[in-house]
Design an enzyme around this catalytic site. Structure first.
Site, PDB file in Angstrom:
ATOM      1  N   PRO A  69     -15.232   8.142   8.797  1.00 28.91           N
ATOM      2  CA  PRO A  69     -16.322   9.108   8.666  1.00 28.91           C
ATOM      3  C   PRO A  69     -15.959  10.530   9.047  1.00 28.91           C
ATOM      4  O   PRO A  69     -16.736  11.449   8.781  1.00 28.91           O
ATOM      5  CB  PRO A  69     -17.398   8.545   9.595  1.00 28.91           C
ATOM      6  CG  PRO A  69     -16.648   7.727  10.607  1.00 28.91           C
ATOM      7  CD  PRO A  69     -15.501   7.134   9.841  1.00 28.91           C
ATOM      8  N   GLU A 128     -13.841 -10.058  -6.897  1.00 34.41           N
ATOM      9  CA  GLU A 128     -12.597  -9.790  -6.173  1.00 34.41           C
ATOM     10  C   GLU A 128     -12.046 -11.059  -5.533  1.00 34.41           C
ATOM     11  O   GLU A 128     -10.829 -11.277  -5.518  1.00 34.41           O
ATOM     12  CB  GLU A 128     -12.841  -8.712  -5.106  1.00 34.41           C
ATOM     13  CG  GLU A 128     -13.169  -7.335  -5.665  1.00 34.41           C
ATOM     14  CD  GLU A 128     -12.042  -6.734  -6.491  1.00 34.41           C
ATOM     15  OE1 GLU A 128     -10.876  -7.148  -6.327  1.00 34.41           O
ATOM     16  OE2 GLU A 128     -12.329  -5.837  -7.313  1.00 34.41           O
ATOM     17  N   LEU A 138     -12.910  -1.917  -5.110  1.00 36.38           N
ATOM     18  CA  LEU A 138     -13.817  -0.788  -5.284  1.00 36.38           C
ATOM     19  C   LEU A 138     -15.077  -1.198  -6.018  1.00 36.38           C
ATOM     20  O   LEU A 138     -15.072  -2.113  -6.840  1.00 36.38           O
ATOM     21  CB  LEU A 138     -13.124   0.316  -6.092  1.00 36.38           C
ATOM     22  CG  LEU A 138     -11.914   0.998  -5.473  1.00 36.38           C
ATOM     23  CD1 LEU A 138     -11.251   1.876  -6.522  1.00 36.38           C
ATOM     24  CD2 LEU A 138     -12.331   1.827  -4.268  1.00 36.38           C
ATOM     25  N   ARG A 141       0.838  -1.185   0.000  1.00 37.53           N
ATOM     26  CA  ARG A 141       0.000   0.000   0.000  1.00 37.53           C
ATOM     27  C   ARG A 141       0.882   1.247   0.000  1.00 37.53           C
ATOM     28  O   ARG A 141       1.534   1.571   1.002  1.00 37.53           O
ATOM     29  CB  ARG A 141      -0.914   0.014   1.219  1.00 37.53           C
ATOM     30  CG  ARG A 141      -1.984  -1.078   1.201  1.00 37.53           C
ATOM     31  CD  ARG A 141      -2.884  -0.937  -0.002  1.00 37.53           C
ATOM     32  NE  ARG A 141      -4.035  -1.834   0.050  1.00 37.53           N
ATOM     33  CZ  ARG A 141      -4.944  -1.914  -0.923  1.00 37.53           C
ATOM     34  NH1 ARG A 141      -4.806  -1.164  -2.017  1.00 37.53           N
ATOM     35  NH2 ARG A 141      -5.965  -2.738  -0.816  1.00 37.53           N
ATOM     36  N   ALA A 156     -10.536  -7.682  -1.539  1.00 37.84           N
ATOM     37  CA  ALA A 156     -11.444  -6.529  -1.513  1.00 37.84           C
ATOM     38  C   ALA A 156     -11.252  -5.708  -2.774  1.00 37.84           C
ATOM     39  O   ALA A 156     -10.247  -5.838  -3.477  1.00 37.84           O
ATOM     40  CB  ALA A 156     -11.183  -5.670  -0.271  1.00 37.84           C
ATOM     41  N   GLU A 178      -0.782  -5.303  -7.361  1.00 36.89           N
ATOM     42  CA  GLU A 178      -1.377  -6.628  -7.206  1.00 36.89           C
ATOM     43  C   GLU A 178      -0.500  -7.730  -7.788  1.00 36.89           C
ATOM     44  O   GLU A 178      -0.686  -8.904  -7.472  1.00 36.89           O
ATOM     45  CB  GLU A 178      -2.764  -6.657  -7.850  1.00 36.89           C
ATOM     46  CG  GLU A 178      -3.783  -5.808  -7.094  1.00 36.89           C
ATOM     47  CD  GLU A 178      -5.165  -5.914  -7.694  1.00 36.89           C
ATOM     48  OE1 GLU A 178      -5.291  -6.488  -8.800  1.00 36.89           O
ATOM     49  OE2 GLU A 178      -6.122  -5.424  -7.063  1.00 36.89           O
ATOM     50  N   GLU A 196      -8.370 -11.993  -6.755  1.00 39.04           N
ATOM     51  CA  GLU A 196      -7.276 -11.824  -5.799  1.00 39.04           C
ATOM     52  C   GLU A 196      -6.868 -13.119  -5.110  1.00 39.04           C
ATOM     53  O   GLU A 196      -5.703 -13.285  -4.745  1.00 39.04           O
ATOM     54  CB  GLU A 196      -7.655 -10.776  -4.748  1.00 39.04           C
ATOM     55  CG  GLU A 196      -7.824  -9.382  -5.333  1.00 39.04           C
ATOM     56  CD  GLU A 196      -7.901  -8.301  -4.273  1.00 39.04           C
ATOM     57  OE1 GLU A 196      -7.923  -8.638  -3.068  1.00 39.04           O
ATOM     58  OE2 GLU A 196      -7.941  -7.118  -4.650  1.00 39.04           O
TER      59      GLU A 196
END
Length: 212
Positions: free
Chosen positions: A114, A92, A77, A63, A75, A144, A96
């Site tokens: 939030p 996914e 989008l 990341r 996971a 990935e 993945e």
């Protein structure tokens, strides 16, 4: 005094593939107005894939924002217009982790941050797993391409979360939720058709719309 937190106006700052940034002028309860930076997100799904021995499929992915590899759930989008969230989750898991699942339930819904974003993620519990043949595997690219997949016992992941070695937010929440749900015989989990009112109403490419 008003406590509606109405938005008097917004100004656009940035548009990207996964999110937009805007500044909202928000009415405060004391009658004042304050600027609030908002990240408007597409939303996402995750999958806690659990085998009959209570092992969880985990991916290790780099990341760039935190400059390290993290242990995460499969996971992705909600970036395909018109694709139902469950179908995104199935895709996914296939892409993945090279897995398909016959049994699906909603595990948890999360607002990930939030204080600054409307991002919501729905994590599914997937069971009755089967491996996708190698010839049908998805060819990964970018970060990935270095992703690895491993199974961890659910109990071990709980310990890793408490020890600080599992830090991805949705993964931590889902692992703890699965641990709690298992103790109750998985009673109370929602069906995949359960409403998801927190899902952002936005389409890929910017703007608002019904992408559900």
């Amino acid at each position: 005094m008003s406590d509606a937190f109405g938005v008097r106006g917004s100004r656009h700052v940035f548009s990207g593939h996964a999110f937009e940034v805007r500044v909202d002028e928000v009415e405060m309860p004391d009658g004042g107005v304050a600027d609030r930076d908002i990240i408007a997100h597409l939303g996402a799904v995750g999958v806690l894939a659990l085998d009959p021995d209570d092992n969880v499929t985990i991916v290790r992915q780099y990341r760039p924002a935190v400059r390290q590899y993290l242990l995460e759930l499969p996971a992705g989008l909600l970036d395909v217009a018109g694709e139902p969230a469950l179908e995104t989750a199935k895709r996914e898991l296939y892409e993945e982790a090279g897995l398909a699942a016959e049994d699906w339930q909603v595990l948890i819904d999360l607002h990930t941050s939030p204080g600054m974003s409307d991002e919501s993620i729905r994590v599914y519990l997937a069971r009755q797993l089967s491996a996708v043949p190698d010839a049908e595997r998805f060819q990964a690219e970018h970060e990935e391409a270095t992703m690895t997949v491993q199974s961890y016992p659910l109990d071990e992941l709980v310990g890793m979360a408490l020890a600080g070695s599992l830090t991805n937010g949705p993964a931590v929440a889902a692992v703890l939720a699965a641990y709690a749900a298992r103790s109750n015989g998985w009673a109370g989990l929602r069906p995949v058709t359960a409403p998801w009112p927190a899902r952002p109403d936005r389409v890929p490419g910017g703007g608002d719309g019904d992408a559900r």
